[in-house]
Motif scaffolding. Structure first.
Motif, mmCIF file in Angstrom:
data_model
loop_
_atom_site.group_PDB
_atom_site.id
_atom_site.type_symbol
_atom_site.label_atom_id
_atom_site.label_comp_id
_atom_site.label_asym_id
_atom_site.label_seq_id
_atom_site.Cartn_x
_atom_site.Cartn_y
_atom_site.Cartn_z
ATOM 1 N N GLN A 46 3.350 -4.424 -12.388
ATOM 2 C CA GLN A 46 2.730 -3.672 -13.993
ATOM 3 C C GLN A 46 1.829 -4.575 -13.876
ATOM 4 N N LEU A 47 1.433 -5.854 -14.659
ATOM 5 C CA LEU A 47 -0.139 -6.735 -14.399
ATOM 6 C C LEU A 47 -1.023 -6.449 -13.273
ATOM 7 N N ARG A 48 -0.522 -6.407 -11.907
ATOM 8 C CA ARG A 48 -1.382 -6.392 -11.254
ATOM 9 C C ARG A 48 -1.193 -4.962 -10.845
ATOM 10 N N GLU A 49 -0.951 -3.958 -11.060
ATOM 11 C CA GLU A 49 -0.860 -2.752 -10.346
ATOM 12 C C GLU A 49 -1.774 -2.077 -11.627
ATOM 13 N N THR A 50 -1.434 -2.049 -13.251
ATOM 14 C CA THR A 50 -1.897 -1.323 -13.723
ATOM 15 C C THR A 50 -3.499 -2.401 -15.206
ATOM 16 N N GLY A 51 -2.721 -3.644 -14.567
ATOM 17 C CA GLY A 51 -3.645 -4.107 -15.873
ATOM 18 C C GLY A 51 -3.836 -3.861 -17.483
ATOM 19 N N ILE A 52 -3.004 -3.481 -17.548
ATOM 20 C CA ILE A 52 -2.194 -3.262 -18.829
ATOM 21 C C ILE A 52 0.004 -4.321 -18.999
ATOM 22 N N CYS A 53 0.190 -4.718 -19.430
ATOM 23 C CA CYS A 53 0.898 -5.697 -19.697
ATOM 24 C C CYS A 53 1.191 -6.458 -20.987
ATOM 25 N N ARG A 54 1.461 -5.813 -21.964
ATOM 26 C CA ARG A 54 1.299 -5.733 -23.351
ATOM 27 C C ARG A 54 2.565 -6.060 -23.764
ATOM 28 N N ALA A 55 2.712 -7.251 -24.709
ATOM 29 C CA ALA A 55 4.107 -7.921 -24.601
ATOM 30 C C ALA A 55 4.652 -8.248 -23.479
ATOM 31 N N CYS A 56 3.919 -8.384 -22.277
ATOM 32 C CA CYS A 56 4.358 -9.125 -21.477
ATOM 33 C C CYS A 56 5.501 -10.486 -21.333
ATOM 34 N N ASP A 57 6.297 -10.867 -20.246
ATOM 35 C CA ASP A 57 6.587 -12.417 -20.765
ATOM 36 C C ASP A 57 6.507 -12.413 -18.966
ATOM 37 N N LEU A 58 5.068 -13.251 -18.916
ATOM 38 C CA LEU A 58 4.835 -13.913 -17.325
ATOM 39 C C LEU A 58 4.810 -15.338 -18.014
ATOM 40 N N SER A 59 6.005 -15.819 -17.968
ATOM 41 C CA SER A 59 5.951 -17.271 -18.511
ATOM 42 C C SER A 59 6.573 -17.818 -17.221
ATOM 43 N N GLY A 60 5.788 -18.599 -17.060
ATOM 44 C CA GLY A 60 5.598 -19.200 -15.886
ATOM 45 C C GLY A 60 5.021 -19.080 -14.253
ATOM 46 N N ALA A 61 4.591 -17.770 -14.699
ATOM 47 C CA ALA A 61 4.186 -17.117 -13.399
ATOM 48 C C ALA A 61 3.328 -17.755 -13.019
ATOM 49 N N ASP A 62 2.666 -17.657 -11.350
ATOM 50 C CA ASP A 62 1.789 -18.496 -10.675
ATOM 51 C C ASP A 62 0.829 -16.885 -10.551
ATOM 52 N N LEU A 63 -1.003 -17.307 -11.666
ATOM 53 C CA LEU A 63 -0.995 -16.503 -11.113
ATOM 54 C C LEU A 63 -2.764 -16.804 -10.834
ATOM 55 N N THR A 64 -2.800 -18.467 -10.131
ATOM 56 C CA THR A 64 -4.020 -19.002 -9.593
ATOM 57 C C THR A 64 -5.035 -18.222 -8.995
ATOM 58 N N GLY A 65 -6.173 -17.763 -8.918
ATOM 59 C CA GLY A 65 -7.182 -17.116 -8.591
ATOM 60 C C GLY A 65 -7.210 -15.808 -8.642
ATOM 61 N N GLU A 66 -6.394 -14.832 -9.478
ATOM 62 C CA GLU A 66 -6.225 -14.312 -9.780
ATOM 63 C C GLU A 66 -7.477 -13.117 -10.423
ATOM 64 N N HIS A 67 -7.823 -11.865 -9.592
ATOM 65 C CA HIS A 67 -8.826 -11.300 -10.540
ATOM 66 C C HIS A 67 -8.296 -10.275 -11.323
ATOM 67 N N LEU A 68 -8.381 -10.725 -13.041
ATOM 68 C CA LEU A 68 -7.412 -10.073 -13.661
ATOM 69 C C LEU A 68 -8.904 -9.842 -15.267
ATOM 70 N N ILE A 69 -9.889 -9.316 -14.284
ATOM 71 C CA ILE A 69 -11.188 -8.602 -15.317
ATOM 72 C C ILE A 69 -10.360 -7.680 -16.165
ATOM 73 N N GLY A 70 -10.688 -7.591 -17.347
ATOM 74 C CA GLY A 70 -10.344 -6.586 -17.652
ATOM 75 C C GLY A 70 -8.999 -5.857 -18.513
ATOM 76 N N VAL A 71 -7.664 -7.118 -18.441
ATOM 77 C CA VAL A 71 -6.457 -6.614 -18.736
ATOM 78 C C VAL A 71 -6.759 -6.808 -19.897
ATOM 79 N N ASP A 72 -5.541 -5.927 -20.490
ATOM 80 C CA ASP A 72 -4.382 -6.585 -21.649
ATOM 81 C C ASP A 72 -3.111 -6.710 -21.869
ATOM 82 N N LEU A 73 -3.203 -8.138 -22.008
ATOM 83 C CA LEU A 73 -2.077 -8.922 -22.338
ATOM 84 C C LEU A 73 -1.802 -8.665 -24.093
ATOM 85 N N ARG A 74 -2.073 -8.586 -24.637
ATOM 86 C CA ARG A 74 -1.960 -8.719 -25.726
ATOM 87 C C ARG A 74 -0.531 -9.067 -26.547
#
Length: 161
Positions: A46-74
């Motif tokens: 969801q994060l990669r496709e939409t850039g919106i991932c409110r209250a998501c569980d991304l614990s332990g994820a490997d997002l090294t070097g990702e382009h996450l410009i303007g994402v919503d991770l509230r």
């Protein structure tokens, strides 16, 4: 089994079983690396496709070097997440939980970390320009080599001092 020197040697069958179990366990970890992390794969997609991932569980994820410009991770759980060299320019991480998170070399320009929990976070060699930390709980961060400009974070003491 005893030898003539009175030293104990395990039965060959027992030793083979122990070695076999180790090989199987190692193979399963290699085949299923996601089992080693608790991030929700649907949340990562969801994060990669939409850039919106409110209250998501991304614990332990490997997002090294990702382009996450303007994402919503509230309110997202980013504990143990690898975000080294990620571009989080303009990202909204308000209320997010970042415990043992690797943000080394990351870009956090114009990002919001308001009311976030930021503990044991590696921000070494990162760029924090106009990053908002209002109400954030910040403890034990590594800022070695970081470029910090107009961002209320420093080594030692309170920003208000």
């Amino acid at each position: 089994m005893k030898t003539s020197e009175n030293t104990f040697k395990p039965e060959p069958t027992v030793a083979k079983i122990a070695v076999g179990a180790t090989i199987i366990a190692t193979g399963l970890i290699a085949l299923f690396p996601a089992a080693a992390q608790s991030a929700n794969p649907a949340d990562i997609a969801q994060l990669r496709e939409t850039g919106i991932c409110r209250a998501c569980d991304l614990s332990g994820a490997d997002l090294t070097g990702e382009h996450l410009i303007g994402v919503d991770l509230r309110d997202a759980n980013l504990s143990g997440t690898q975000l080294s060299y990620a571009n989080l320019e303009g990202a909204d991480l308000t209320g997010a939980t970042l415990i043992d998170t690797d943000l080394s070399g990351a870009y956090l320009t114009n990002a919001s970390l308001d009311d976030a929990i930021i503990q044991n976070v590696d921000l070494s060699n990162s760029t924090l320009v106009y990053t908002s930390l209002e109400g954030a709980d910040v403890d034990n961060v590594d800022l070695a080599g970081a470029q910090v400009l107009n961002t209320p974070i420093s080594i030692g003491g309170s920003y208000d001092e």
